[in-house]
Motif scaffolding. Structure first.
Motif, short mmCIF file in Angstrom:
data_model
loop_
_atom_site.label_atom_id
_atom_site.label_comp_id
_atom_site.label_asym_id
_atom_site.label_seq_id
_atom_site.Cartn_x
_atom_site.Cartn_y
_atom_site.Cartn_z
N ASP A 135 -1.01 -12.19 -6.90
CA ASP A 135 -2.36 -11.62 -6.83
C ASP A 135 -3.30 -12.72 -6.33
OD1 ASP A 135 -4.44 -9.92 -7.02
OD2 ASP A 135 -4.18 -9.44 -9.14
N GLY A 141 -3.29 -9.93 -2.71
CA GLY A 141 -4.02 -9.18 -3.73
C GLY A 141 -4.58 -7.91 -3.13
N THR A 158 -2.13 -5.26 -12.46
CA THR A 158 -2.63 -6.36 -11.65
C THR A 158 -3.00 -7.54 -12.54
OG1 THR A 158 -4.93 -5.65 -11.82
CG2 THR A 158 -3.67 -4.70 -10.02
N LEU A 188 1.35 -7.27 -9.85
CA LEU A 188 0.63 -8.32 -9.13
C LEU A 188 0.43 -9.48 -10.12
CD1 LEU A 188 -2.10 -6.44 -7.07
CD2 LEU A 188 0.33 -6.66 -6.65
#
Ligand SMILES: Cc1cc2nc3c(=O)[nH]c(=O)nc-3n(C[C@H](O)[C@H](O)[C@H](O)COP(=O)(O)OP(=O)(O)OC[C@H]3O[C@@H](n4cnc5c(N)ncnc54)[C@H](O)[C@@H]3O)c2cc1C
Lengths: 367, 258
Positions: A135, A141, A158, A188
């Protein structure tokens, strides 16, 4: 009395160390002498790692992400690394079993549609159990979120700061809460939540994906986006924390003028050790280290810096460290990827001269 | 094309240590940019919040320049937001909320729902005909210029060049209106949904490390041999040769371009 050579040849087997060896141990050249090579012949499933490369190499964050996938994958799961951008380094120690490189999708160009179409094609063809991406702000990202938004049936998380085979965790509510959930399909990863050091090496075979070549050819339609180019801010204007190339002076630098012209020639930002700052040679905001700034430059040129722990703390995220020092036993030498032993002033002067020549020849060639 | 309607999406933030409700800085940057843009083009500006209209954080946004905040209370958020943003030319958001899941996904989900482009990490925006020119943040002193076709969603980066102006008088004048609370959409698609469990106590996350089961001999070996590469040390040669070594290293790793 007869002495027995304590370093006589031995063989390591599953049962332990065997001293009685009939033939001398064969010296097999492996890329990583202490690491066993992990091969996965009949793999049933895949985990996919997607990351952009920078200047042909993967940064620490991307390597951590591949390591994460490699740690999670069992003996029958292959780690497939999909690298966007050129790749010139070897990834056997990173943990990838198979690599697909898409050099035309480097992070310097903004082509979100094409990137999304290409990775979706790979995902479609290998059907990975999990997809890992760093990320970061160099495009992964952004791409990861585009992927999540386009595949809403897949579970996703994330900014993951902690995870293992059963769960992921991230900070929520402005960093005031830590929340956990089951392992999702798209992950992520935040930086530094995985130790990139692996006790095994992997085959890291390159394979060419035909799927993606086709999609890139079909995807030349004009999109909603138009890339107007990447630019770099002048080294003197950006904050040290953000700088990509830093030349840093320590107590071994006597002549600040030479040092500054070297920084100018290399178009680099200026940093300094605490001693150099205390001497009044540089402003306090140039100090790098535990009580100064933490930097993450791609290149860090340490001139006349001994490398005290307090200083090394500030440069732990630097990718390439080059040292110039008169003392070959200084701690900086252990940290540096390249050390040149010699007088700082002399080498700086020579470097400035060589750079001037190199720039001139480049101009002539271009003209 | 002239921008006729701008919308800015704001979320309720929280103070990182006390947990008190307050404005979310990223969203305030977006709000200030939107107010400036709306004033200079004399366009209509909608300030929209999806959540609880009673949240004290909303008053902060009034003070920071919103004349009126429209609150959408209906769930699911994305679909109901999208329903209210159909004829908007430009949608500005912050890059990550400070409340809820902070995933930074909202602008992307909204972009897919509305089928319009999204550009994230914006530092500056400028209108050019039917396009918007965006200066995008990149680490290591890099910036990228991107032109995007309108309508579009722009997520503002925390380092955007914007100064916030707080005025108590504006907080008193501004008002908060609740939009029709019935959901206008009734689909229940899967939404990348995960069941998050809040941990009772804040703790440092654990770092994942590869398990290493070495034999005793292996452990001893790893203790006495460090894998530290230690780098190359150049001791020989005159200063020209040494300087040349540095230059070739820099060239080899593409750190310089001459
Ligand atoms: C609480 C605390 C916090 C600190 N925080 C920081 C910090 O944030 N940042 C920081 O930098 N330090 C910090 N320090 C200080 C740190 O411990 C060291 O003292 C300092 O980093 C040493 O700086 P230096 O390497 O420039 O100087 P020195 O240790 O004097 O090293 C000079 C080096 O230059 C070499 N040299 C000498 N002459 C030449 C020449 N002609 N050509 C080439 N090489 C030459 C020498 O071999 C030597 O290796 C801190 C210390 C403490 C106690």
């Amino acid at each position: 009395m007869m002495r027995i050579n304590p370093r006589r040849s031995a063989k390591i087997s599953a049962a332990g160390l065997k001293r009685i060896v009939l033939t001398a141990p064969a010296n097999v050249e492996t890329p990583h002498p202490h690491k066993p090579l992990l091969t996965k012949k009949n793999s049933k499933a895949h985990v996919l790692v997607i990351a952009h490369s920078e200047r042909g190499t993967l940064n620490d964050h991307a390597r951590q992400t591949i390591a994460a996938a490699a740690i999670l994958a069992d003996a029958e799961t292959k780690v497939l690394a999909l690298i966007l951008g050129e790749l010139t380094e070897d990834l056997t120690s990173a943990g990838a079993d198979e690599i697909i490189v898409l050099p035309e999708l480097d992070f310097e160009r903004f082509q979100p549609k094409l990137e999304l179409a290409s990775i979706s094609a790979v995902i479609e063809s290998v059907q990975p159990m999990h997809i890992f991406m760093p990320d970061n702000a160099i495009g992964d990202g952004d791409l990861g979120r585009r992927l999540i938004a386009s595949q809403r049936t897949k579970t996703a998380a994330t900014q993951v700061v902690e995870f293992d085979a059963n769960h992921v965790a991230n900070f929520q509510a402005g960093g005031t809460l830590l929340a956990q959930s089951a392992l999702p399909e798209i992950i992520l990863l935040a930086p530094n939540c995985v130790d990139a050091h692996l006790p095994f090496a992997t085959s890291a075979e390159r394979s060419d994906s035909t799927v993606t070549n086709q999609t890139s050819a079909n995807q030349t339609e004009t999109s909603n986006y138009q890339d107007l180019g990447l630019q770099t801010i002048a080294a003197t204007e950006i904050a040290l924390e953000e700088a990509d190339f830093i030349v840093s002076a320590g107590n071994g630098v006597q002549n600040v003028a030479t040092f500054e012209s070297l920084a100018h020639a290399l178009e680099a930002s200026i940093g300094a050790s605490r001693v150099a700052v205390d001497d009044g040679k540089f402003a306090r905001d140039k100090q790098i280290g535990a009580s100064g700034k933490t930097v993450s430059a791609s290149a860090y040129l340490a001139i006349g810096i001994s490398g005290a722990v307090q200083h090394l703390q500030g440069i732990k995220d630097c990718r390439h460290v080059i040292a110039i020092n008169t003392d070959a036993s200084a701690p900086m030498v252990k940290r540096a990827d390249l050390t040149v032993i010699g007088d700082a002033e002399e080498i700086m002067q020579t470097l400035i001269a060589l750079i001037a020549v190199a720039k001139l020849t480049k101009l002539k060639v271009a003209a | 094309m002239i921008i006729k309607r701008i919308a800015v999406l704001i979320s309720a933030g929280r103070h990182p240590t006390s947990g008190q409700p307050r404005h979310c800085r990223n969203d305030s940057l977006a709000l200030t940019m939107a107010v400036d843009l709306a004033n200079s083009h004399s366009t209509e500006l909608d300030v929209i919040h999806a959540g609880n209209p009673e949240n004290p954080a909303l008053a902060n946004y009034l003070a920071l320049g919103a004349d009126e905040i429209k609150v959408i209370t209906a769930e699911p958020i994305i679909e109901n937001l999208a329903a209210n943003l159909k004829d908007v030319d430009l949608i500005l958001t912050g890059s990550r909320a400070e409340n809820g899941q902070d995933s930074g996904l909202l602008p992307y989900l909204l972009a897919v729902k509305l089928n319009i482009p999204i550009v994230a990490n914006a530092l500056e925006i400028k209108q050019m005909d039917d396009k918007l020119e965006v200066l995008q943040f990149f680490p290591k002193g890099k910036r990228r210029r991107v032109a995007v076709k309108l309508p579009a969603i722009i997520a503002i980066h925390p380092l955007a060049f914007v100064e916030l102006h707080y005025a108590y008088a504006r907080e008193q004048q501004g008002k908060i209106v609740v939009l029709d609370s019935r959901s206008t959409v009734n689909n229940t698609v899967a939404e990348n949904n995960l069941q998050w469990q809040i941990q009772p106590k804040m703790r440092k996350p654990n770092k994942l490390k590869a398990p290493e089961n070495l034999t005793g001999h292996g452990r001893l070996l790893s203790a006495i041999t460090s894998e530290n590469k230690g780098g190359t040390v150049v001791n020989e040669g005159n200063s020209v040769e040494k300087a040349q070594v540095i230059l070739s290293y820099l060239r080899e790793h593409q750190l310089i371009n001459f």
